[in-house]
Write an enzyme that holds these catalytic residues in place. Structure first.
Site, PDB file in Angstrom:
ATOM      1  N   GLY A  48      26.287  41.936 -15.967  1.00 14.32           N
ATOM      2  CA  GLY A  48      26.562  40.649 -14.887  1.00 14.32           C
ATOM      3  C   GLY A  48      27.945  40.996 -14.479  1.00 14.32           C
ATOM      4  N   GLY A  52      31.587  36.595 -10.486  1.00 16.12           N
ATOM      5  CA  GLY A  52      32.295  35.732 -11.660  1.00 16.12           C
ATOM      6  C   GLY A  52      33.001  36.482 -12.412  1.00 16.12           C
ATOM      7  N   TYR A 204      20.390  25.519 -22.568  1.00 12.69           N
ATOM      8  CA  TYR A 204      21.400  26.395 -22.312  1.00 12.69           C
ATOM      9  C   TYR A 204      22.441  26.484 -23.579  1.00 12.69           C
ATOM     10  CZ  TYR A 204      26.138  28.060 -20.422  1.00 12.69           C
ATOM     11  OH  TYR A 204      26.983  28.773 -20.459  1.00 12.69           O
TER      12      TYR A 204
END
Length: 323
Positions: A48, A52, A204
Site C-alpha cells: 500500500g 497515505g 475493521y
C-alpha cells in the site's frame, strides 16, 4: 439567511469544541533524523505504498537510500506516487521498484511472492501497511469478508510465503500496521468471515486485533531466527483510508478543518513504521506494539496467546496452508 448563518456558526463551534476535547494538547510529532545512507543496501517491501502512511514511509526510506519495493494494487497510482517521491527524495536517493499486489486475491499474493523470491536475493524489511477501513460489504476473490481478507489474511499469507527469504536475509524485520481501534473488536471465531452479520466498524476492529495477535504468535514462532516482528498503532492520520465513511455534505468543510488542526500528517503517521524499520534501538526487540516510537501497553485481548494460536491455525486453513 441570518438564521442559517447563526446555526452554522453554532454547529461549527460545537464541532470544534468537541474536537478540541478529543484531540486536545496533541503534541507535534518529532520527526526522526537518521544518517543519510543508513539504509543503503537494504531492500524493503512496503504494501500500500502509493498513498497515505505507506507512501510517506516509502519516501523517507528512499531518502535513506533503501531499495524500496512498492507493493500496490493500482499500478497507475503507484507509478504516479513513485514519480512524486523520487522528485522529493533528493539526488542521493535509493531505488524504487513497483510490483503488483492485490491483497484481496490470494492468487495475486502467490504471484507477487514468486516474483520476489525469484528476483530478490534478500529482503531486509517487510512492512505490512496496506488496509481497508469500514468499506461497504464485499468479499475478496476467495470469498472472505473484505476487511478481514485484506487487512489480515492477505498479509498473513504474504508474510508466510516470504518467511524463508526473510530468514536467510537475517537480521531482518517485519512491521505490522494495526490501529488503536482494535480495542472495540474481538475475534468472532463463530463467524470470523461475517457470513451471519456484517458490521463494518466491528469488522475493521476485528481485523486490527487480528494484526496484533498475528504479530504475537509470529514472534513466538520466529524465536531464535534473528527475524523480528513488531506492530504499531499510528494514531489518527489524514489519509484517504476513511474514504468509505459518509460525512454529511454541510459538515465536510468543518471535518476538513478539524482534520487539519488535530490529525497527524502522513509523514507524522509514518514515523513509527520508520522507527521499527530502521532504528538500532529496536534491534532484537520482537512481539511488541509501538505508538509514537514508544512501546505501547496493549489490552489483554491483544496479548491472549490462546486466541493468537487459534487464530493462526484458522488463518492457515482459510488461506490454504493447512489441509
Amino acid at each position: 439567511m441570518s438564521a442559517a448563518i447563526i446555526l452554522t456558526a453554532v454547529l461549527g463551534g460545537g464541532v470544534l469544541l468537541i474536537a478540541r476535547r478529543i484531540f486536545s494538547k496533541r503534541k507535534s510529532v518529532k520527526l526522526l533524523c537518521f544518517p543519510t545512507g543508513m539504509m543503503r543496501g537494504k531492500t524493503i517491501i512496503v504494501t500500500g505504498a502509493n498513498c497515505g502512511i505507506g507512501k510517506a514511509t516509502a519516501a523517507e526510506l528512499l531518502k535513506l537510500q533503501a531499495r524500496v519495493i512498492m507493493a500496490c494494487r493500482d499500478l497507475g497510482k503507484a507509478e504516479e506516487a513513485a514519480v512524486e517521491i523520487k522528485k522529493t527524495a533528493g539526488p542521493d536517493q535509493g531505488e524504487v521498484v513497483i510490483k503488483h499486489l492485490d491483497l484481496a486475491s490470494l492468487k495475486s499474493v502467490h504471484s507477487f511472492c514468486e516474483e520476489i523470491i525469484k528476483e530478490e536475493p534478500k529482503i531486509d524489511v517487510l512492512i505490512n501497511n496496506a488496509g481497508l477501513y469500514q468499506c461497504p460489504y464485499s468479499r475478496t476473490e476467495e470469498g472472505f469478508e473484505m476487511q478481514l481478507g485484506v487487512n489480515h489474511l492477505g498479509h498473513f499469507l504474504l508474510t508466510h510465503l516470504l518467511l524463508d527469504l526473510l530468514k536467510t536475509s537475517a537480521p531482518s524485520r517485519i512491521v505490522v500496521v494495526s490501529s488503536k481501534l482494535y480495542k472495540y473488536g474481538h475475534i468472532n471465531f463463530d463467524d470470523l468471515n461475517s457470513t451471519v452479520d456484517y458490521n463494518k466498524a466491528f469488522c475493521y476492529s476485528q481485523s486490527k486485533l487480528a494484526n496484533l495477535l498475528f504479530t504475537r504468535e509470529l514472534a513466538r514462532r520466529l524465536d531464535g531466527t534473528d527475524v523480528t516482528v513488531n506492530a504499531l498503532t499510528p494514531g489518527i492520520v489524514r489519509t484517504n483510508l476513511g474514504r468509505h465513511v459518509r460525512i454529511p455534505f454541510l459538515a465536510r468543510p468543518l471535518f476538513k478543518l478539524v482534520s487539519w488542526m488535530f490529525f497527524k500528517s502522513p509523514l507524522e503517521g509514518a514515523q513509527t513504521p520508520l522507527y521499527l524499520a530502521c532504528s538500532p534501538e529496536v534491534d532484537g526487540v520482537t512481539g511488541k506494539c509501538f505508538a509514537n516510537c514508544e512501546e505501547e501497553v496493549l489490552q489483554p485481548k491483544a496479548t491472549d496467546d490462546q486466541a493468537a494460536h487459534r487464530l493462526w491455525t484458522l488463518s492457515e486453513e482459510m488461506v490454504g496452508l493447512r489441509k
